[in-house]
Design a protein around this motif. Structure first.
Motif, PDB file in Angstrom:
ATOM      1  N   TRP A  18       0.816  -1.215   0.000  1.00 15.90           N
ATOM      2  CA  TRP A  18       0.000   0.000   0.000  1.00 15.90           C
ATOM      3  C   TRP A  18       0.854   1.271   0.000  1.00 15.90           C
ATOM      4  CZ3 TRP A  18      -3.431  -3.698   2.685  1.00 15.90           C
ATOM      5  CH2 TRP A  18      -4.650  -3.846   2.017  1.00 15.90           C
ATOM      6  N   ARG A  19       2.071   1.175   0.510  1.00 16.05           N
ATOM      7  CA  ARG A  19       2.938   2.361   0.499  1.00 16.05           C
ATOM      8  C   ARG A  19       3.684   2.503  -0.822  1.00 16.05           C
ATOM      9  NH1 ARG A  19       4.438   0.512   5.897  1.00 16.05           N
ATOM     10  NH2 ARG A  19       3.405   1.767   7.477  1.00 16.05           N
ATOM     11  N   ARG A  22       1.392   2.447  -4.501  1.00 17.13           N
ATOM     12  CA  ARG A  22       0.654   3.679  -4.792  1.00 17.13           C
ATOM     13  C   ARG A  22       1.580   4.844  -5.111  1.00 17.13           C
ATOM     14  NH1 ARG A  22      -2.354   5.495   0.703  1.00 17.13           N
ATOM     15  NH2 ARG A  22      -2.709   3.259   0.831  1.00 17.13           N
ATOM     16  N   ARG A  94      -3.423   0.743  -5.112  1.00 11.56           N
ATOM     17  CA  ARG A  94      -3.436   2.132  -5.549  1.00 11.56           C
ATOM     18  C   ARG A  94      -4.753   2.860  -5.286  1.00 11.56           C
ATOM     19  NH1 ARG A  94       0.729   3.459  -8.845  1.00 11.56           N
ATOM     20  NH2 ARG A  94      -0.453   5.160  -9.766  1.00 11.56           N
ATOM     21  N   ALA A  97      -5.412   6.033  -2.989  1.00 15.72           N
ATOM     22  CA  ALA A  97      -4.827   7.306  -3.404  1.00 15.72           C
ATOM     23  C   ALA A  97      -5.420   7.834  -4.711  1.00 15.72           C
ATOM     24  CB  ALA A  97      -3.310   7.150  -3.561  1.00 15.72           C
TER      25      ALA A  97
END
Length: 320
Positions: A18-19, A22, A94, A97
């Motif tokens: 997730w970090r 994205r 992604r 975001a």
């Protein structure tokens, strides 16, 4: 590997996804996931083998009896299926975001059968939207949240999530889906979760349930693509108990977005009957089969769902 350690590492992996994903340019992230899917298809692990068995049934049911499936055709669909599955995960990492308006614009504007949703809501009925693991069901949910808001209704719906281990991983997935506007209820809360779903439906709200895989030893016996399988009876039971409309809700990928379709409501008799829920669940299975057959490569079913596979324990691939 120790179960707690493997769970901890899985949680770290999803957190990194997730970090990192994205933050990467979309073409780069998509290319990496696509390459990983190609490699996974070639290695043919347990999940890929089960996907092959599942898709063979889908393709076989569309041919005259006794006609063999071309192995090259099945290879191509399996490879496309793994690329589709990888695309789902790339998008999942992604989505938090993404600009909601841009996301909504990439959904095919001709959402098929949306009148079925409007008719039920305008009549004051709740809606049980039953989905398969096809395309991007999180995008389908995000679209639905905005569609409800555009119709002057509460911009949320209730859904149920399997309890993952470790708990930190479960909380991470709940937070992810809540960020998209979903109300997420735990599957293992039993009567409390059911009571909440019933309350939402009786208030004219929407409940979304992914319903093409039975996670327990129970479920309702159906025929899916001509073979015995078991599907959850929950969607039909909720519709019968509350008078909500039961709408099959399908999704698939387009080259640069997503397609969605509501099928006509499945009829569920309100009166008590031993055949009401099984008959409605079979009708739901038939609707699912139509959507799956139309976009077989976008059905991300890497687990056994047919009775023959579950009975012989072909695999229980740990894929969420």
């Amino acid at each position: 590997m120790n179960e707690s350690l493997s769970g901890y590492l899985a949680d770290l992996g999803y957190a990194a996804g997730w970090r990192v994903v994205r933050a990467a340019p979309e073409p780069v992230a998509a290319g990496v996931f696509r390459a990983g899917a190609t490699l996974a298809a070639r290695r043919e692990g347990a999940g890929v083998r089960q996907l092959r068995a599942n898709l063979a049934r889908v393709l076989g049911a569309q041919r005259p009896a006794g006609t063999e499936i071309d192995p090259a055709e099945l290879d191509a669909v399996v490879a496309a299926g793994m690329r589709s599955y990888a695309r789902y995960w790339c998008e999942a990492f992604r989505l938090p975001a993404m600009d909601p308006l841009a996301l909504h614009a990439r959904v095919d504007p001709a959402v098929q059968g949306v009148a079925h949703l409007d008719q039920a809501l305008d009549a004051g009925r709740g809606v049980v939207a039953a989905l398969t693991h096809s395309g991007n069901w999180d995008v389908a949910g995000a679209w639905l949240v905005r569609a409800l808001a555009q119709r002057g209704r509460p911009a949320t719906f209730a859904t149920v999530a399997e309890r993952l281990r470790p708990d930190s991983l479960y909380r991470r997935f709940v937070a992810y889906r809540e960020s998209l506007g979903f109300e997420v209820l735990p599957a293992d809360a039993g009567a409390r979760t059911i009571a909440t779903l019933v309350a939402r439906l009786r208030a004219g709200g929407v409940v979304c349930l992914v319903a093409d895989r039975e996670l327990t030893a129970g479920g309702v016996s159906v025929r899916l693509f001509g073979e015995p399988a078991r599907l959850p009876g929950g969607p039909a039971q909720l519709a019968r108990h509350t008078g909500a409309a039961l709408l099959p809700f399908g999704g698939w990928f387009t080259p640069d977005g997503w397609g969605l379709r509501f099928q006509p409501p499945v009829q569920v008799p309100r009166e008590r009957s031993s055949v009401a829920v099984p008959a409605a669940t079979q009708a739901l299975a038939d609707a699912f089969a139509a959507d799956i057959a139309a976009h077989a490569e976008d059905w991300h079913m890497l687990q056994p769902i047919w009775s023959a596979d579950r009975d012989t324990s072909v695999t229980e691939a740990a894929v969420r």
